[in-house]
Design a protein around this motif. Sequence first.
Motif, PDB file in Angstrom:
ATOM      1  N   VAL A  13      -0.670 116.690  38.181  1.00 52.96           N
ATOM      2  CA  VAL A  13       0.125 115.606  37.575  1.00 52.96           C
ATOM      3  C   VAL A  13      -0.630 114.999  36.403  1.00 52.96           C
ATOM      4  O   VAL A  13      -0.029 114.689  35.355  1.00 52.96           O
ATOM      5  CB  VAL A  13       0.468 114.540  38.640  1.00 52.96           C
ATOM      6  CG1 VAL A  13       1.034 113.283  37.997  1.00 52.96           C
ATOM      7  CG2 VAL A  13       1.447 115.112  39.649  1.00 52.96           C
ATOM      8  N   VAL A  15      -2.718 116.487  34.338  1.00 49.61           N
ATOM      9  CA  VAL A  15      -2.595 117.397  33.192  1.00 49.61           C
ATOM     10  C   VAL A  15      -1.213 117.241  32.545  1.00 49.61           C
ATOM     11  O   VAL A  15      -1.092 117.112  31.316  1.00 49.61           O
ATOM     12  CB  VAL A  15      -2.832 118.861  33.643  1.00 49.61           C
ATOM     13  CG1 VAL A  15      -2.415 119.837  32.541  1.00 49.61           C
ATOM     14  CG2 VAL A  15      -4.291 119.071  34.007  1.00 49.61           C
ATOM     15  N   CYS A  16      -0.174 117.211  33.382  1.00 50.93           N
ATOM     16  CA  CYS A  16       1.194 117.129  32.846  1.00 50.93           C
ATOM     17  C   CYS A  16       1.464 115.783  32.184  1.00 50.93           C
ATOM     18  O   CYS A  16       2.090 115.720  31.116  1.00 50.93           O
ATOM     19  CB  CYS A  16       2.214 117.393  33.956  1.00 50.93           C
ATOM     20  SG  CYS A  16       2.135 119.081  34.567  1.00 50.93           S
ATOM     21  N   VAL A  18      -0.705 113.754  30.810  1.00 52.66           N
ATOM     22  CA  VAL A  18      -1.443 113.673  29.543  1.00 52.66           C
ATOM     23  C   VAL A  18      -0.692 114.438  28.449  1.00 52.66           C
ATOM     24  O   VAL A  18      -0.534 113.952  27.324  1.00 52.66           O
ATOM     25  CB  VAL A  18      -2.887 114.217  29.723  1.00 52.66           C
ATOM     26  CG1 VAL A  18      -3.552 114.448  28.375  1.00 52.66           C
ATOM     27  CG2 VAL A  18      -3.711 113.238  30.540  1.00 52.66           C
ATOM     28  N   GLY A  19      -0.208 115.636  28.785  1.00 56.73           N
ATOM     29  CA  GLY A  19       0.545 116.427  27.804  1.00 56.73           C
ATOM     30  C   GLY A  19       1.817 115.721  27.370  1.00 56.73           C
ATOM     31  O   GLY A  19       2.127 115.650  26.177  1.00 56.73           O
ATOM     32  N   ALA A  20       2.557 115.195  28.343  1.00 50.71           N
ATOM     33  CA  ALA A  20       3.805 114.503  28.028  1.00 50.71           C
ATOM     34  C   ALA A  20       3.528 113.237  27.210  1.00 50.71           C
ATOM     35  O   ALA A  20       4.271 112.915  26.267  1.00 50.71           O
ATOM     36  CB  ALA A  20       4.546 114.152  29.315  1.00 50.71           C
ATOM     37  N   ARG A  22       1.006 112.739  25.170  1.00 53.69           N
ATOM     38  CA  ARG A  22       0.646 113.135  23.800  1.00 53.69           C
ATOM     39  C   ARG A  22       1.915 113.412  22.984  1.00 53.69           C
ATOM     40  O   ARG A  22       2.039 112.956  21.847  1.00 53.69           O
ATOM     41  CB  ARG A  22      -0.257 114.372  23.848  1.00 53.69           C
ATOM     42  CG  ARG A  22      -0.782 114.796  22.496  1.00 53.69           C
ATOM     43  CD  ARG A  22       0.169 115.758  21.820  1.00 53.69           C
ATOM     44  NE  ARG A  22      -0.176 115.955  20.418  1.00 53.69           N
ATOM     45  CZ  ARG A  22       0.687 116.344  19.500  1.00 53.69           C
ATOM     46  NH1 ARG A  22       1.949 116.539  19.806  1.00 53.69           N
ATOM     47  NH2 ARG A  22       0.318 116.514  18.255  1.00 53.69           N
ATOM     48  N   ASN A  23       2.841 114.147  23.583  1.00 51.59           N
ATOM     49  CA  ASN A  23       4.096 114.442  22.881  1.00 51.59           C
ATOM     50  C   ASN A  23       4.853 113.156  22.555  1.00 51.59           C
ATOM     51  O   ASN A  23       5.312 112.951  21.439  1.00 51.59           O
ATOM     52  CB  ASN A  23       4.990 115.334  23.752  1.00 51.59           C
ATOM     53  CG  ASN A  23       4.550 116.783  23.729  1.00 51.59           C
ATOM     54  OD1 ASN A  23       3.881 117.209  22.803  1.00 51.59           O
ATOM     55  ND2 ASN A  23       4.918 117.527  24.758  1.00 51.59           N
ATOM     56  N   ALA A  24       5.001 112.310  23.568  1.00 55.67           N
ATOM     57  CA  ALA A  24       5.796 111.090  23.396  1.00 55.67           C
ATOM     58  C   ALA A  24       5.149 110.170  22.362  1.00 55.67           C
ATOM     59  O   ALA A  24       5.828 109.618  21.495  1.00 55.67           O
ATOM     60  CB  ALA A  24       5.946 110.379  24.735  1.00 55.67           C
ATOM     61  N   HIS A  27       5.423 111.923  18.705  1.00 55.74           N
ATOM     62  CA  HIS A  27       6.761 112.142  18.130  1.00 55.74           C
ATOM     63  C   HIS A  27       7.673 110.923  18.236  1.00 55.74           C
ATOM     64  O   HIS A  27       8.552 110.740  17.403  1.00 55.74           O
ATOM     65  CB  HIS A  27       7.433 113.336  18.803  1.00 55.74           C
ATOM     66  CG  HIS A  27       6.754 114.633  18.482  1.00 55.74           C
ATOM     67  ND1 HIS A  27       6.850 115.238  17.262  1.00 55.74           N
ATOM     68  CD2 HIS A  27       5.944 115.422  19.225  1.00 55.74           C
ATOM     69  CE1 HIS A  27       6.132 116.351  17.262  1.00 55.74           C
ATOM     70  NE2 HIS A  27       5.574 116.482  18.429  1.00 55.74           N
ATOM     71  N   LEU A  28       7.477 110.111  19.254  1.00 55.16           N
ATOM     72  CA  LEU A  28       8.414 108.994  19.449  1.00 55.16           C
ATOM     73  C   LEU A  28       7.822 107.649  19.032  1.00 55.16           C
ATOM     74  O   LEU A  28       8.543 106.661  18.972  1.00 55.16           O
ATOM     75  CB  LEU A  28       8.873 108.947  20.910  1.00 55.16           C
ATOM     76  CG  LEU A  28       9.503 110.258  21.429  1.00 55.16           C
ATOM     77  CD1 LEU A  28       9.945 110.110  22.869  1.00 55.16           C
ATOM     78  CD2 LEU A  28      10.673 110.696  20.554  1.00 55.16           C
TER      79      LEU A  28
ATOM     80  N   GLU B 105      13.287 115.093  17.354  1.00 57.00           N
ATOM     81  CA  GLU B 105      12.791 114.067  16.419  1.00 57.00           C
ATOM     82  C   GLU B 105      12.074 114.705  15.236  1.00 57.00           C
ATOM     83  O   GLU B 105      12.305 114.362  14.074  1.00 57.00           O
ATOM     84  CB  GLU B 105      11.838 113.119  17.168  1.00 57.00           C
ATOM     85  CG  GLU B 105      11.319 111.949  16.335  1.00 57.00           C
ATOM     86  CD  GLU B 105      10.135 112.281  15.439  1.00 57.00           C
ATOM     87  OE1 GLU B 105      10.002 111.626  14.399  1.00 57.00           O
ATOM     88  OE2 GLU B 105       9.367 113.224  15.740  1.00 57.00           O
ATOM     89  N   THR B 207       5.376 120.332  29.378  1.00 57.51           N
ATOM     90  CA  THR B 207       4.430 119.266  28.990  1.00 57.51           C
ATOM     91  C   THR B 207       3.298 119.797  28.125  1.00 57.51           C
ATOM     92  O   THR B 207       2.388 119.041  27.780  1.00 57.51           O
ATOM     93  CB  THR B 207       3.839 118.574  30.239  1.00 57.51           C
ATOM     94  OG1 THR B 207       3.230 119.568  31.075  1.00 57.51           O
ATOM     95  CG2 THR B 207       4.891 117.814  31.023  1.00 57.51           C
TER      96      THR B 207
END
Lengths: 140, 439
Positions: A13, A15-16, A18-20, A22-24, A27-28, B105, B207
Amino acid sequence: MKWLLERWHFWFVLVCVVGAFRNAYFHLAYEPLRAAPSPRIGSEFEPLRPLLVGSERIGYVTDQPLDADPALPREHGWADLRYAHAQYALAPVILAYADQSSALVLANFEHADALDRYLSTAAFTVIFRIAPATALLRRR
Amino acid sequence: MSAGLGLVASFAASWALLRLIDASMAFRIPLIILATLALFSAAGTAQVLFGVPSEALDALFLLVALLGARARNPARPKPELGTETPHWKIAFAIAAILAAACTVEHLWRYPDGGADAFIIWNLRARWLFRAKGSFASAFSPDILFWTHQDYPLMVPGAVARGFALIGGESSAVPAILALVFAASAVAIVVRAAPKKARWLAGLALVTTPNLVILTATEQADIPLAAFLVAAVAMVLATKPGDYRALAAAGAFASMCVWTKNEGILFFLLVFVAVLVTERQWKAAGAFLAGAAPFLMLLGDFKLRWAPANDLVKSGLGAALHRVPDPSRWWMLIKLTLRHLVLFQVWGLHLIGLLAFLVLFRRNSNQMTRWTACDYVPVAALGALALVWLGQPYEIGFMLQVTFDRLLMQLWPAIILLAASRAANRDSSTAAACKHASDH
């Protein structure tokens, strides 16, 4: 805590998440707030397209060197990018780098005064100067 | 109209052929989507490059669809044993929506894609769409070499046919294709992974920051990753003597070949994995039969149209001299380690994978020995390391621009294989415990 660290679920969890995150974040949050708007690639060359109908190949000259030899290290990123923008916009017309023998030549300079100097010495007339440092030329 | 009919014919042929394989509908849907896009793209390119009338190709696809629809399909597969945990499914759904939102986006903000998208893929798509019959100029040596005139045309072909479908050039076409390819890769990983690990595998993939980065910049690496994971998934799903599945695996592996040059390496490695696993000439024949159409397309393209690749032109002898150079090895090791912890691109995923492999190795037993398929990404990375060492350019620059994208091409397949191993290990451990308690 020890129980938590021994569970693989926790690490998975982490790892996931942290990846999510970084994306959020990038980009958001970062891009909408900080990133500069990007103009359409090559849009500055679009006015030239009607003038090049029927031309298969034109010359391309610039005041900066380009990476034209695959045997040498790539070191002219910005000049390459300017060529790529022009080629993307004007396809399927071939932009032949450093070819001044063609009837038509795209002069895509970094500096307007460099283009002026080029025009004063070379045997070309300006067909359309789309920007201070960029013009479509015809051989005299 | 002709592009619309082409899309319908490509879909019909893909659906009819893939209904013949022994797989659930949920697994088949992303495979059908990928095959449809591949046929749609290849038919358009064949029309432009080789002058084959589009009506003839559409008729051929419809005939294939008719024959495939009449053929007896295998019995519906039994539902897979094992349980799904709903909280992982919910976590996957949230993460997938988040990844899609991030991708949209970026695509919205930069509608022409990243550098390679407009330097290579969308440039070639415009050339296909605008030049039509006089497309040969796209391969002129007068165009600067780093636009890579020798690259295969799967992505440009799909984008150009998308333009034809809507009747004009729109940045929405490559953007939608990028999203569809990425979603197909994710769906294949989720549906091909064993039931108990499928949502975990999907969660790990969506992810991964690099999935969003390369999708949002419209790189061909994601389509290549999707075709590779489809081929690997088909090989994993193949039951002994199931030549239809092997033909499908061959077809998807050959689509890798028509997407990027490194797809040739992946095709060969999947083929070797099939040979080692099946050990039958009939199996190899089925695989090659499935691959034949796209291999022929690539062969003709490389022999008649594409200029020589600059890596190939530099010569094998010179490359072999560069490989033992210690400074190149040192740079390769140093930059590989740096990319393993490159947070912006990989988050903690690569470190997590290494930890998983170390722990898995320590706890594995004979029943969970690696299969030939498991070695495909390992062998691919080994071969790519040799290419990095032997290529004529400055190795630091090459690694900088290629490492993350090449690893991403393998990433969905790596996750699928890791999920399959982990689930099998759990099953075998449970069976061993049950066996011990029975005695």
